[in-house]
Enzyme design. Structure first.
Site, PDB file in Angstrom:
ATOM      1  N   HIS A   1       0.814  -1.226   0.000  1.00  0.00           N
ATOM      2  CA  HIS A   1       0.000   0.000   0.000  1.00  0.00           C
ATOM      3  C   HIS A   1       0.843   1.271   0.000  1.00  0.00           C
ATOM      4  CE1 HIS A   1       0.776  -0.661   4.352  1.00  0.00           C
ATOM      5  NE2 HIS A   1       0.761   0.664   4.416  1.00  0.00           N
TER       6      HIS A   1
ATOM      7  N   HIS B   1       4.527   8.811  13.199  1.00  0.00           N
ATOM      8  CA  HIS B   1       3.590   7.710  13.438  1.00  0.00           C
ATOM      9  C   HIS B   1       4.339   6.447  13.826  1.00  0.00           C
ATOM     10  CE1 HIS B   1       4.674   6.717   9.318  1.00  0.00           C
ATOM     11  NE2 HIS B   1       3.774   5.781   9.162  1.00  0.00           N
TER      12      HIS B   1
HETATM   13  O1  LIG Z   1       1.902  -6.365   9.673  1.00  0.00           O
HETATM   14  C1  LIG Z   1       1.165  -5.406   9.452  1.00  0.00           C
HETATM   15  O2  LIG Z   1       0.261  -5.386   8.566  1.00  0.00           O
HETATM   16  C2  LIG Z   1       1.450  -4.268  10.317  1.00  0.00           C
HETATM   17  C3  LIG Z   1       0.674  -3.060  10.047  1.00  0.00           C
HETATM   18  C4  LIG Z   1       1.171  -2.241   8.943  1.00  0.00           C
HETATM   19  O3  LIG Z   1       1.813  -2.670   8.016  1.00  0.00           O
HETATM   20  C5  LIG Z   1       0.859  -0.863   9.071  1.00  0.00           C
HETATM   21  C6  LIG Z   1       1.263   0.026   8.167  1.00  0.00           C
HETATM   22  C7  LIG Z   1       0.987   1.397   8.373  1.00  0.00           C
HETATM   23  C8  LIG Z   1       1.376   2.352   7.490  1.00  0.00           C
HETATM   24  O4  LIG Z   1       1.809   2.037   6.290  1.00  0.00           O
HETATM   25  C9  LIG Z   1       1.442   3.769   7.796  1.00  0.00           C
HETATM   26  O5  LIG Z   1       0.744   4.233   8.688  1.00  0.00           O
HETATM   27  O6  LIG Z   1       2.224   4.439   7.125  1.00  0.00           O
HETATM   28 FE   LIG Z   2       3.463   3.252   5.868  1.00  0.00          FE
END
Ligand SMILES: O=C(O)CCC(=O)/C=C/C=C(\O)C(=O)O
Ligand SMILES: [Fe+2]
Length: 347
Positions: free
Chosen positions: A115, A179
């Site tokens: 993402h 964050h």
């Molecule tokens: O293992 C997981 O999915 C941990 C959670 C995770 O990947 C969170 C990502 C958060 C971001 O990308 C962000 O806040 O930038």
């Molecule tokens: Fe991230």
């Protein structure tokens, strides 16, 4: 040569656990405005700097920087899966130019992105493959991490190349400000399943991905309710950083120390290096002829994010040689910032 810069936080929590409708609307307006700007600009190519979150690269072989000669989105959270439109030969030439400038960029002919890349592409352009894109991963989750200075140098080397290659180029920095989402770390993980996932967690089952995403949403709910043990957001850090990027205060940016950043603003704040690399690329591509504009900031606990956006626009340029005449076959590598700084590359 014309260039545009778009830096924006991302969040996997959008649509899963949202802030109030007025905040959701505010961010949607921001995203729509950026998408419209990008559509009007109609980039010839995008250079996208983004982090990975243990979905594409793992501790069995963790590069600090990695360029994709080909790339596919894994489709985590609500992002689509599928291929990005990566122009392979351009990516190869870009890697060669960046490495020639002393930045030891890893490369992948089958990069998997999450993402961090996909949300920016979909939100800013409408699809994973609307425009040709060169994806560049910056490790922001697995210490030891590169410095802010090194991210700036990566961006500069790449921007110098892009400034000589294109007529209309878009640089994107995708990632957070302060964050600390619940991303496990090898230093503190004790569950063998989690350790294995960090080291070699490619291609999880749909059930494993779903469970992981549910844990993230639960952690965000707890954080927004005031508990859960995640590092607090730090609007003060975020605003100072955005001011420095807007002012292109490279000395201040080079001076950040990783341990101090983690302590002040949270472990994932290192994603802000994507902004540094993208802004430095803009600076080099435009030979400093551009203007930056911090356009949005709000701490959003539901998204566990100091959520910000900053854009940049080149001054009109007569030709793609704006970046300064380069000797045939080779680009100038050293920037003003590095000439006036020390010769310490490892800071
Ligand atoms: O293992 C997981 O999915 C941990 C959670 C995770 O990947 C969170 C990502 C958060 C971001 O990308 C962000 O806040 O930038
Ligand atoms: Fe991230």
């Amino acid at each position: 040569m014309k260039a545009m810069l778009q830096c924006m936080s991302h969040t996997p929590l959008k649509g899963y656990f949202d802030p109030s409708p007025d905040v959701v609307g505010e961010v949607a307006d921001l995203v729509n405005a950026v998408r419209e700007e990008v559509a009007c600009f109609d980039p010839e190519v995008i250079y996208l700097f983004a982090p990975d979150h243990y979905n594409g690269v793992f501790l069995d072989l963790m590069p600090q920087f990695c360029i994709g000669m080909g790339a596919t989105s894994v489709g985590d959270y609500m992002t689509p899966d599928g291929p990005l439109d990566v122009p392979r030969q351009l990516a190869e030439r870009c890697a060669e130019a960046v490495i020639d400038c002393g930045i030891d960029l890893a490369f992948s002919y089958r990069m998997q992105v999450d993402h961090g890349f996909a949300q920016a592409l979909v939100e800013m352009t409408g699809a994973l493959d609307r425009y040709p894109v060169i994806p560049i991963m910056i490790n922001a989750v697995a210490p030891p991490l590169v410095s802010f200075k090194r991210a700036r140098q990566l961006g500069e080397a790449l921007g110098r190349f892009a400034g000589h290659e294109h007529e209309r180029v878009l640089f994107i920095g995708s990632g957070g400000l302060s964050h600390n989402p619940p991303i496990p770390a090898i230093a503190t993980a004790s569950d063998p399943v989690v350790i294995e996932r960090l080291i070699a967690g490619r291609h999880p089952t749909p059930e494993a991905r779903d469970a992981r995403q549910k844990r993230t949403i639960a952690a965000a709910r707890a954080f927004a309710a005031g508990d859960g043990g995640l590092h607090a957001l730090s609007p003060e850090w975020d605003r100072a950083f955005m001011r420095q990027v807007q002012a292109r205060d490279w000395s201040a940016i080079d001076a950040y120390r990783n341990d101090e950043v983690s302590k002040a603003a949270g472990a994932s704040t290192h994603e802000a290096k994507t902004w540094v690399a993208a802004a430095a690329a803009m600076e080099a591509a435009c030979a400093q002829g551009w203007k930056a504009e911090a356009r949005y900031y709000r701490p959003i606990p539901e998204w566990v994010a100091g959520f910000g956006a900053l854009s940049g626009y080149s001054h009109e340029g007569p030709s793609k040689s704006r970046g300064g005449a380069a000797p045939a076959g080779r680009l100038q590598c050293q920037s003003k910032q590095d000439r006036k700084g020390t010769s310490d590359e490892s800071a």
